[in-house]
Scaffold this motif. Structure first.
Motif, PDB file in Angstrom:
ATOM      1  N   ILE A  80      35.361 -48.313   8.037  1.00  0.00           N
ATOM      2  CA  ILE A  80      34.442 -47.710   7.060  1.00  0.00           C
ATOM      3  C   ILE A  80      35.173 -47.018   5.912  1.00  0.00           C
ATOM      4  N   THR A  81      36.492 -46.811   6.037  1.00  0.00           N
ATOM      5  CA  THR A  81      37.252 -46.226   4.929  1.00  0.00           C
ATOM      6  C   THR A  81      37.525 -47.234   3.826  1.00  0.00           C
ATOM      7  N   ALA A  82      37.296 -48.518   4.105  1.00  0.00           N
ATOM      8  CA  ALA A  82      37.572 -49.579   3.135  1.00  0.00           C
ATOM      9  C   ALA A  82      39.024 -49.538   2.640  1.00  0.00           C
ATOM     10  N   ASN A  83      39.908 -48.947   3.409  1.00  0.00           N
ATOM     11  CA  ASN A  83      41.315 -48.805   3.003  1.00  0.00           C
ATOM     12  C   ASN A  83      41.481 -48.137   1.646  1.00  0.00           C
ATOM     13  N   GLU A  84      40.664 -47.128   1.406  1.00  0.00           N
ATOM     14  CA  GLU A  84      40.700 -46.429   0.115  1.00  0.00           C
ATOM     15  C   GLU A  84      40.739 -44.927   0.386  1.00  0.00           C
ATOM     16  N   LEU A  85      41.648 -44.229  -0.250  1.00  0.00           N
ATOM     17  CA  LEU A  85      41.703 -42.775  -0.108  1.00  0.00           C
ATOM     18  C   LEU A  85      40.376 -42.147  -0.531  1.00  0.00           C
ATOM     19  N   THR A  86      39.791 -42.677  -1.594  1.00  0.00           N
ATOM     20  CA  THR A  86      38.525 -42.118  -2.094  1.00  0.00           C
ATOM     21  C   THR A  86      37.426 -42.193  -1.031  1.00  0.00           C
ATOM     22  N   GLN A  87      37.255 -43.339  -0.417  1.00  0.00           N
ATOM     23  CA  GLN A  87      36.216 -43.476   0.602  1.00  0.00           C
ATOM     24  C   GLN A  87      36.614 -42.723   1.880  1.00  0.00           C
ATOM     25  N   LEU A  89      38.093 -39.800   1.885  1.00  0.00           N
ATOM     26  CA  LEU A  89      37.627 -38.428   1.613  1.00  0.00           C
ATOM     27  C   LEU A  89      36.114 -38.331   1.802  1.00  0.00           C
ATOM     28  N   ASN A  90      35.444 -39.346   1.352  1.00  0.00           N
ATOM     29  CA  ASN A  90      33.985 -39.399   1.463  1.00  0.00           C
ATOM     30  C   ASN A  90      33.534 -39.387   2.920  1.00  0.00           C
ATOM     31  N   PHE A  93      34.605 -35.696   4.576  1.00  0.00           N
ATOM     32  CA  PHE A  93      33.915 -34.469   4.118  1.00  0.00           C
ATOM     33  C   PHE A  93      33.064 -34.704   2.870  1.00  0.00           C
ATOM     34  N   GLY A  94      32.288 -35.765   2.851  1.00  0.00           N
ATOM     35  CA  GLY A  94      31.483 -36.071   1.667  1.00  0.00           C
ATOM     36  C   GLY A  94      30.190 -35.281   1.611  1.00  0.00           C
ATOM     37  N   ASP A 242      43.136 -39.236  -5.494  1.00  0.00           N
ATOM     38  CA  ASP A 242      43.558 -40.634  -5.597  1.00  0.00           C
ATOM     39  C   ASP A 242      44.534 -40.831  -6.750  1.00  0.00           C
ATOM     40  N   ARG A 243      44.366 -40.026  -7.797  1.00  0.00           N
ATOM     41  CA  ARG A 243      45.300 -40.202  -8.908  1.00  0.00           C
ATOM     42  C   ARG A 243      46.641 -39.539  -8.625  1.00  0.00           C
ATOM     43  N   GLN A 245      47.885 -39.628  -5.672  1.00  0.00           N
ATOM     44  CA  GLN A 245      48.493 -40.667  -4.834  1.00  0.00           C
ATOM     45  C   GLN A 245      49.081 -41.787  -5.686  1.00  0.00           C
TER      46      GLN A 245
END
Lengths: 378, 378
Positions: A80-87, A89-90, A93-94, A242-243, A245
């Motif tokens: 469910i993280t989609a291999n993305e730091l942004t997701q 974080l979501n 603790f979104g 993310d930026r 990173q």
């Protein structure tokens, strides 16, 4: 009712630990809420008995009474993280950030996360090697106050470098004001520090504040690299984790990243909600590529407790598989007299960041910087 | 001691209103602290009697007792923002976020800020024109739960559009998971909604969730535009307010922006600290380019009070010079039965966002969407 969904997932799960206010029932309800709100955000009774219910909705792995209230470990399918730091974080603790009495205490990573969370480029050992300083805490200061001309700021940088400070950074509020334009400032400060290093044999670096809008962030980072800056001061609370990173991962930059905590305070000022200092300034700092994390030390201008600061120390240095440990940089109104206590608290692997107080020991900043170094080496 | 600095500033100042906990002395100390911490971050007694002290350090314009405690209006020279949204955020609530008992209540803008804070592209009037809906609240829903295939999500989108919902957005946690890849999802949903519009004569739009790391954010936005999406769902708490602004200002996109509140809750869950809902979901939403601001309505899954929500209504619609008013979108577990109350509270210029509850009125989602429209038009 939706039709049942069948999913092909790996079975790998990571988890996060949350604490909750309230009695058993309220806390347990909050834990269940994290499971649903951070994933499907959908009435659970309307989901059929399928793989979404079984695998996508978070799972309470443990639920315990603690001194503060209740605590749960909740696991999530790595997919469910989609291999993305942004997701990521979501997920951790979104939406639940919007609910009271829930605090993210710790992240328990799983192997799959390391494919997109590479951590810092330098870390403690790498930054020591980069600076050639192996046997003592690192010294850091900021050029300020805002309002000085670039010439004056560069003059400060020169004196600090000459006196033996390792990392000389911009104050985090000095960006590109008309009285201190970015490009001109970086050129002047790099030149001043280079000159001081030649004269003194030191290896000081300059870390400009690159906080800027959208693509300008990267432009400023690359400009800094091009003209010889040795590090970057980044404020992920404003520009996004993310930026930070992305800057850390950029091989054409390859510069140490100093994480500034500005704008992030609301996450940590309430002990019963938000994100623990352990996660925000420890684990997340590392996961998103910082090499040094700046935070308000206890006993200074801010009101972090010693326990908060020890949490940050642990979060920034405890083993985390492939993710390197990083330097804590306690700051915020620190005085030279506090150095002994700081080293006692944080150990040798610390960046001591002293700003205004360096101006309080007579007008010779080279001497004051040398004094700083002496205090450290005592 | 620094030498005195002479600055050529315009004299233009903007201000912000902060509330403080504590008695008179403590509150006043906090107000002075905002003046220094948000600007020079330097011991005031070490600054000579010069233009830095006079013009750069924030100025307490008023200090008053209120019901909650004390409140101060503090002004700042416009030049310290460097004409950047990022540094503007840093000035109004950067380091002081790390101190307890300080809350940013309101921003009082000055003319110069409008040169870099252009506000939303559409606003209320523009979005109504874009959608061709002038006489009623706008209807919005989300496709979810996470875990459904893109085919199933597109099928949901089709039914919602056919039934008369105006804006169909991704759930904010659906990004680019392997079971719901972004590009494939956008193509399918755009096609489904287009087909529904052709059959029904409606003008529904699809707003995909573009949350993604670094440059991928913009890539996703442009991909969405290219294949015919009608709006964008942006989470500034994760990707940064400056990037939301940049998406809003991008003439090659020219798409309405829906602001999702994920990850931002810690700013607003403590009434004595952080940022007021008026600023965070009202003024800042507009200043950084959102056309619709989604927030947890009172009486739903979250715990915002009615007063919080009315603050957001005021912040998103009160006159703010050139900055257009935008749509509040109360959400978070809203039910069809709540529509009457919501319209009473927010008026006609509201986006009614109902998600899970649309699945609770029988299995025919076209019918349920029509029912939603009927409730709105009663």
């Amino acid at each position: 009712m939706l039709s049942p969904t069948r999913l092909e997932l790996s079975g790998e799960r990571f988890s996060a630990v949350y604490s909750f206010t309230g009695d058993y029932d309220e806390a347990y309800r909050k834990a269940k809420d994290v499971c649903v709100e951070q994933t499907v955000e959908f009435p659970e009774d309307l989901i059929p008995d399928d793989d979404i219910k079984k695998l996508i909705i978070g799972k309470i792995e443990s639920f315990d009474k603690t001194e503060k209230g209740y605590q749960a470990e909740i696991s999530f399918a790595i997919e469910i993280t989609a291999n993305e730091l942004t997701q990521f974080l979501n997920v951790i603790f979104g939406n639940i950030s919007l609910k009271p009495g829930i605090r993210l205490e710790k992240i328990n990573l799983s192997q799959g996360l390391y494919t997109f969370l590479q951590g810092p480029r330098f870390g403690i050992a790498g930054l020591r090697q980069y600076l050639g300083v192996y046997d003592r805490p690192l010294l850091c200061t900021a050029i300020k106050p805002m309002g000085l001309s670039n010439k004056e700021l560069a003059n400060l940088a020169y004196q600090f470098a000459k006196g033996g400070i390792d990392i000389i950074k911009d104050d985090h509020g000095i960006s590109n004001q008309a009285f201190s334009e970015y490009q001109d400032r970086v050129i002047r400060c790099v030149e001043a520090i280079h000159r001081a290093n030649e004269e003194s044999g030191n290896h000081a670096i300059y870390a400009p504040c690159i906080t800027a809008m959208d693509e300008q962030l990267k432009e400023r980072a690359h400009y800094a690299k091009e003209v010889g800056a040795g590090g970057l001061l980044v404020s992920p609370g404003i520009v996004g984790f993310d930026r930070m990173q992305s800057l850390a991962n950029d091989d054409t930059l390859a510069l140490p990243i100093l994480y500034h905590p500005t704008f992030l305070g609301s996450f940590v000022t309430n002990p019963h909600a938000g994100i623990s200092p352990y996660v925000l300034f420890g684990q997340l700092a590392r996961l998103s590529g910082a090499d040094v994390v700046i935070f308000p030390n206890y006993g200074g201008r801010f009101s972090f407790s010693k326990e908060d600061c020890l949490e940050i120390l642990r979060g920034s240095t405890e083993p985390m598989d492939k993710i390197k440990p990083i330097f804590p940089a306690p700051a915020g109104g620190m005085k030279l007299q506090a150095i002994h206590e700081m080293v006692n608290t944080y150990g040798r692997d610390v960046v001591l960041l002293i700003g205004g107080d360096l101006h309080r020991h007579g007008s010779d900043l080279v001497q004051n910087s040398k004094l700083f170094r002496q205090y450290v080496c005592l």
